[in-house]
Design a protein around this motif. Structure first.
Motif, mmCIF file in Angstrom:
data_model
loop_
_atom_site.group_PDB
_atom_site.id
_atom_site.type_symbol
_atom_site.label_atom_id
_atom_site.label_comp_id
_atom_site.label_asym_id
_atom_site.label_seq_id
_atom_site.Cartn_x
_atom_site.Cartn_y
_atom_site.Cartn_z
ATOM 1 N N LEU A 1 0.824 -1.207 0.000
ATOM 2 C CA LEU A 1 0.000 0.000 0.000
ATOM 3 C C LEU A 1 0.858 1.257 0.000
ATOM 4 O O LEU A 1 0.573 2.217 -0.723
ATOM 5 N N ALA A 2 1.909 1.264 0.818
ATOM 6 C CA ALA A 2 2.790 2.436 0.861
ATOM 7 C C ALA A 2 3.438 2.681 -0.491
ATOM 8 O O ALA A 2 3.576 3.829 -0.944
ATOM 9 N N ARG A 3 3.833 1.609 -1.176
ATOM 10 C CA ARG A 3 4.448 1.744 -2.499
ATOM 11 C C ARG A 3 3.441 2.243 -3.530
ATOM 12 O O ARG A 3 3.770 3.058 -4.389
ATOM 13 N N ILE A 4 2.197 1.771 -3.437
ATOM 14 C CA ILE A 4 1.154 2.247 -4.349
ATOM 15 C C ILE A 4 0.922 3.740 -4.144
ATOM 16 O O ILE A 4 0.813 4.514 -5.111
ATOM 17 N N HIS A 5 0.861 4.163 -2.890
ATOM 18 C CA HIS A 5 0.568 5.562 -2.593
ATOM 19 C C HIS A 5 1.721 6.485 -2.982
ATOM 20 O O HIS A 5 1.524 7.693 -3.112
#
Length: 307
Positions: A105-109
């Motif tokens: 999720l952090a990488r997507i954001h």
């Protein structure tokens, strides 16, 4: 649908059952295996932004997000490379799996992807008594349950509309739940990006962490798994928003809208040409009538997970 760009078929295209909104098929050709998704064009609950979503998927795949390769997209069809993996049951996942989802999720954001679509905020539905009356008049098997909970659903709608979303708003998947995940050698693969768009960060984190930390109901919630998602998010470079009920409003509001959509399909009483089967819509309504009030009633306990 024209699928000639995928190569010469080496067998018939076969239906893969179980989709909640669209219908999916597997196609094997001389160029590989593909997941072909036929989008529901008849009664969508939202406007599908095919160009924006496909561009977002391509950027995520190029950045190494674990997901099927997006191949092509049109107004009515999505195609991805077929990915083998184990389905993820609706049950608490392992701490390691939850942690990696947080990192993902952090990488997507962190992706820098242009997004031309503006968020559309609709009011939560308030016609529950009317729907209950129609259900009773047409002999729906869940009519009594809906009638008994109509007031609760009105209260849930008020909560969804009134709850403050503190931000920030991020471009994200918006539906990372067990039914949209695979496991390959114990590691996650993220499927089904059609709901992708802008969302308040707390809603995305709360929905994801709770979905991976519980079973089909809300009787078995594992706080350690919930926290593992958040720990993974921080380890991946993300910053947690402040605690509050906004962490759960997206999940509650989404379930409310999904249940009403399936109620309308059931009231129509016929098999629609796309989307879930009528039997699956009835199952979704049964689950919502019983499960959503239980989830809403435990909201104060859920906020404790954020401490």
């Amino acid at each position: 649908m024209n699928l000639s760009h995928l190569g010469a078929p080496i067998g018939p295209m076969t239906r893969v059952h179980g989709g909640f909104a669209n219908r999916m098929y597997r196609l094997d050709t001389d160029q590989g295996s593909f997941a072909v998704k036929e989008l529901n064009l008849h009664d969508r609950r939202w406007t599908y932004r095919v160009e924006d979503v496909f561009r977002f998927e391509r950027a995520a795949f190029a950045a190494g997000i674990p997901m099927p390769e997006p191949v092509s997209a049109s107004h009515s069809t999505l195609v991805h490379r077929w990915v083998e993996g184990e389905t993820v049951p609706e049950a608490p996942v392992s701490a390691a799996y939850a942690f990696e989802i947080g990192e993902v999720l952090a990488r997507i954001h962190a992706l820098d992807v242009p997004w031309t679509s503006t968020p559309f905020e609709d009011h939560a539905p308030r016609d529950w008594s009317e729907l209950a009356a129609r259900a009773a008049a047409t002999g729906q098997p869940w009519a009594d349950g809906l009638a008994s909970q109509a007031g609760t659903f009105d209260a849930i709608a008020h909560f969804v509309d009134a709850c403050e979303r503190p931000g920030p708003v991020v471009l994200t998947h918006r539906d990372i739940q067990p039914w949209n995940l695979l496991a390959r050698e114990g590691r996650p693969v993220v499927l089904d990006w059609e709901l992708a768009g802008m969302l308040d960060l707390s809603g995305e984190l709360g929905s994801t962490a709770l979905g991976l930390a519980k079973g089909p109901g809300v009787d078995d919630i594992r706080p350690g798994i919930f926290r593992s998602v958040l720990d993974g998010y921080v380890a991946g470079g993300g910053v947690l928003p402040r605690p509050g009920p906004s962490w759960f409003v997206y999940m509650i509001g989404g379930w409310l809208g999904h249940m009403r959509w399936n109620i309308l399909r059931c009231l129509a009483g016929v098999e629609a040409p796309t989307g879930p089967s009528l039997a699956l819509s009835h199952e979704s309504v049964f689950n919502g009538v019983t499960g959503l009030p239980a989830l809403f009633g435990r909201l104060p306990e859920l906020e404790v997970l954020l401490d």
